[in-house]
Write a protein that holds these residues in place. Structure first.
Motif, PDB file in Angstrom:
ATOM      1  N   LEU A  28       0.922  -1.051   0.404  1.00  0.00           N
ATOM      2  CA  LEU A  28      -0.080   0.005  -0.371  1.00  0.00           C
ATOM      3  C   LEU A  28       0.259   1.025   0.485  1.00  0.00           C
ATOM      4  CD1 LEU A  28      -2.757  -1.284   2.416  1.00  0.00           C
ATOM      5  CD2 LEU A  28      -2.729  -1.214   0.494  1.00  0.00           C
ATOM      6  N   GLU A  30       2.335   5.136  -0.762  1.00  0.00           N
ATOM      7  CA  GLU A  30       1.589   6.408  -1.396  1.00  0.00           C
ATOM      8  C   GLU A  30       2.158   6.584  -2.846  1.00  0.00           C
ATOM      9  OE1 GLU A  30       0.323   8.199   3.150  1.00  0.00           O
ATOM     10  OE2 GLU A  30       2.177   8.299   2.217  1.00  0.00           O
ATOM     11  N   ASP A  31       1.623   7.336  -3.749  1.00  0.00           N
ATOM     12  CA  ASP A  31       1.651   7.886  -4.407  1.00  0.00           C
ATOM     13  C   ASP A  31       2.423   9.361  -4.581  1.00  0.00           C
ATOM     14  OD1 ASP A  31      -0.129   6.255  -6.484  1.00  0.00           O
ATOM     15  OD2 ASP A  31      -1.253   7.386  -6.219  1.00  0.00           O
ATOM     16  N   THR A  34       0.579  12.430  -3.029  1.00  0.00           N
ATOM     17  CA  THR A  34       0.544  11.605  -2.076  1.00  0.00           C
ATOM     18  C   THR A  34       0.618  12.757  -0.748  1.00  0.00           C
ATOM     19  OG1 THR A  34      -0.903  10.069  -2.473  1.00  0.00           O
ATOM     20  CG2 THR A  34      -1.182  10.229  -0.196  1.00  0.00           C
ATOM     21  N   ILE A  40      -7.107   9.433   2.944  1.00  0.00           N
ATOM     22  CA  ILE A  40      -7.086   7.885   2.027  1.00  0.00           C
ATOM     23  C   ILE A  40      -8.717   8.582   1.931  1.00  0.00           C
ATOM     24  CG2 ILE A  40      -6.857   6.406   1.134  1.00  0.00           C
ATOM     25  CD1 ILE A  40      -3.563   6.686   2.715  1.00  0.00           C
ATOM     26  N   PHE A  42     -11.503   6.085   0.792  1.00  0.00           N
ATOM     27  CA  PHE A  42     -11.866   4.817   0.707  1.00  0.00           C
ATOM     28  C   PHE A  42     -13.318   4.246   1.362  1.00  0.00           C
ATOM     29  CE2 PHE A  42      -9.703   4.415   3.931  1.00  0.00           C
ATOM     30  CZ  PHE A  42      -9.992   2.625   4.399  1.00  0.00           C
ATOM     31  N   LYS A 208       0.265  -0.615  -3.973  1.00  0.00           N
ATOM     32  CA  LYS A 208      -0.506   0.832  -4.124  1.00  0.00           C
ATOM     33  C   LYS A 208      -1.422   0.991  -3.261  1.00  0.00           C
ATOM     34  CE  LYS A 208       1.231   0.956  -9.582  1.00  0.00           C
ATOM     35  NZ  LYS A 208       0.253   1.195 -10.527  1.00  0.00           N
ATOM     36  N   ILE A 209      -1.890   1.985  -3.417  1.00  0.00           N
ATOM     37  CA  ILE A 209      -2.401   2.608  -1.731  1.00  0.00           C
ATOM     38  C   ILE A 209      -4.223   2.709  -2.016  1.00  0.00           C
ATOM     39  CG2 ILE A 209      -2.760   4.432  -2.702  1.00  0.00           C
ATOM     40  CD1 ILE A 209      -3.331   3.354   1.590  1.00  0.00           C
ATOM     41  N   SER A 210      -3.967   2.763  -4.006  1.00  0.00           N
ATOM     42  CA  SER A 210      -5.206   2.285  -4.053  1.00  0.00           C
ATOM     43  C   SER A 210      -6.340   1.312  -4.441  1.00  0.00           C
ATOM     44  CB  SER A 210      -5.692   2.438  -6.059  1.00  0.00           C
ATOM     45  OG  SER A 210      -3.928   2.041  -6.067  1.00  0.00           O
ATOM     46  N   ASN A 213      -9.099   0.881  -3.087  1.00  0.00           N
ATOM     47  CA  ASN A 213     -10.525   1.163  -3.367  1.00  0.00           C
ATOM     48  C   ASN A 213     -11.018   0.261  -4.170  1.00  0.00           C
ATOM     49  OD1 ASN A 213     -11.352   3.551  -2.288  1.00  0.00           O
ATOM     50  ND2 ASN A 213      -9.989   4.712  -3.200  1.00  0.00           N
ATOM     51  N   SER A 214     -10.376  -1.070  -4.372  1.00  0.00           N
ATOM     52  CA  SER A 214     -10.184  -2.471  -5.317  1.00  0.00           C
ATOM     53  C   SER A 214     -12.492  -3.029  -4.698  1.00  0.00           C
ATOM     54  CB  SER A 214      -9.527  -2.971  -5.305  1.00  0.00           C
ATOM     55  OG  SER A 214      -9.568  -4.580  -6.433  1.00  0.00           O
ATOM     56  N   TYR A 217     -11.193  -5.522  -2.460  1.00  0.00           N
ATOM     57  CA  TYR A 217     -10.486  -5.693  -1.064  1.00  0.00           C
ATOM     58  C   TYR A 217     -10.282  -6.403   0.036  1.00  0.00           C
ATOM     59  CZ  TYR A 217      -7.614  -3.056   2.607  1.00  0.00           C
ATOM     60  OH  TYR A 217      -6.668  -3.058   3.357  1.00  0.00           O
TER      61      TYR A 217
END
Length: 262
Positions: A28, A30-31, A34, A40, A42, A208-210, A213-214, A217
């Motif tokens: 996870l 961060e971009d 960020t 974050i 979600f 990835k932290i994104s 949002n999957s 998840y």
């Protein structure tokens, strides 16, 4: 001598590019845009789970007069007093058979496949109020999954796992299984999931932290989590840069001795 130098350069380049980058081991991340400690956003709650074949349900019926509900509840006698939590869930739970039905004492077969736990609760409540109880009885019904069961394979602690929670993220599931090994591909974690029409494979990049949002998840009952090995494992070189250099040194030492003897 020129051949040895060329071989040394090629071998060094190959092995240095074979060590595992920390980016592939970090969960996870961060971009770049960020900020540290930033919030974050979600979606924490997943869609209501719809019951599938082979699910195990825990159903309890309560009322002001408990003797009236004893016929609907598991006996839980002394024979199972030494059973584990999982064993009790197996013996006391209601299995969804291949026809999508469960069998409850007195009520008989009830179609539950494709329903949410809340819809099953309302269905049972309606049946009991219509045929067995009056509203004054104040019946109280709970319907839950008898543990969230899933299986892990590959570069992760393998085997069948059970977590007694209603909602489990894939990070919790992996930690419960013993984490992914250094050779595991965290960028392409596969989830084999059961649906009424069959099975599908989904993929999640856990570096990835994104990933939070999957839609995958949060795991579901009977999920199969598969972690494939990185190419470095088949090369058998090293997990870190230091390990790789040590391997290179050993190979070069052996090659040098062989050339000297020739």
């Amino acid at each position: 001598m020129r051949f040895t130098s060329l071989f040394l350069i090629l071998l060094t380049i190959t092995t240095l590019t074979s060590c595992i980058s920390t980016k592939r081991l970090t969960y996870l991340s961060e971009d770049k845009g960020t900020e540290a400690d930033s919030l974050i956003s979600f979606q924490q709650m997943q869609r209501p789970y719809r019951v599938q074949i082979n699910d195990l349900l825990s159903i309890r019926v309560k009322a002001l007069d408990q003797e009236l509900t004893s016929m609907f509840n598991p006996i839980g006698d002394a024979e199972n007093s030494t059973a584990t939590t999982e064993e009790r869930a197996y013996f006391d739970g209601f299995l969804v058979n291949r026809h999508g039905e469960i069998r409850i004492p007195t009520l008989g077969k009830i179609k539950v496949i494709g329903l949410t736990l809340e819809e099953i609760r309302l269905k049972l409540e309606g049946m009991l109020l219509n045929d067995y109880f009056k509203t004054e009885a104040n019946i109280f019904i709970t319907v839950k999954l008898a543990g969230l069961r899933y299986t892990t394979l590959g570069e992760i602690g393998t085997g069948s796992q059970v977590i007694y929670k209603e909602q489990v993220s894939i990070m919790e599931a992996i930690a419960n299984a013993g984490d992914i090994t250094l050779y595991g591909d965290r960028r392409n974690v596969k989830i084999l999931r059961q649906y009424p029409e069959g099975q599908r494979i989904h993929r999640v990049d856990l570096t990835k932290i994104s990933a939070v949002n999957s839609p995958y998840y949060y795991i579901q009952p009977n999920d199969l989590i598969i972690v494939d090995p990185l190419p470095q494992k088949s090369l058998g070189i090293g997990e870190t840069g230091f390990g790789t250099l040590a391997t290179v040194f050993s190979l070069l030492t052996g090659l040098t001795i062989l050339l000297i003897r020739l």
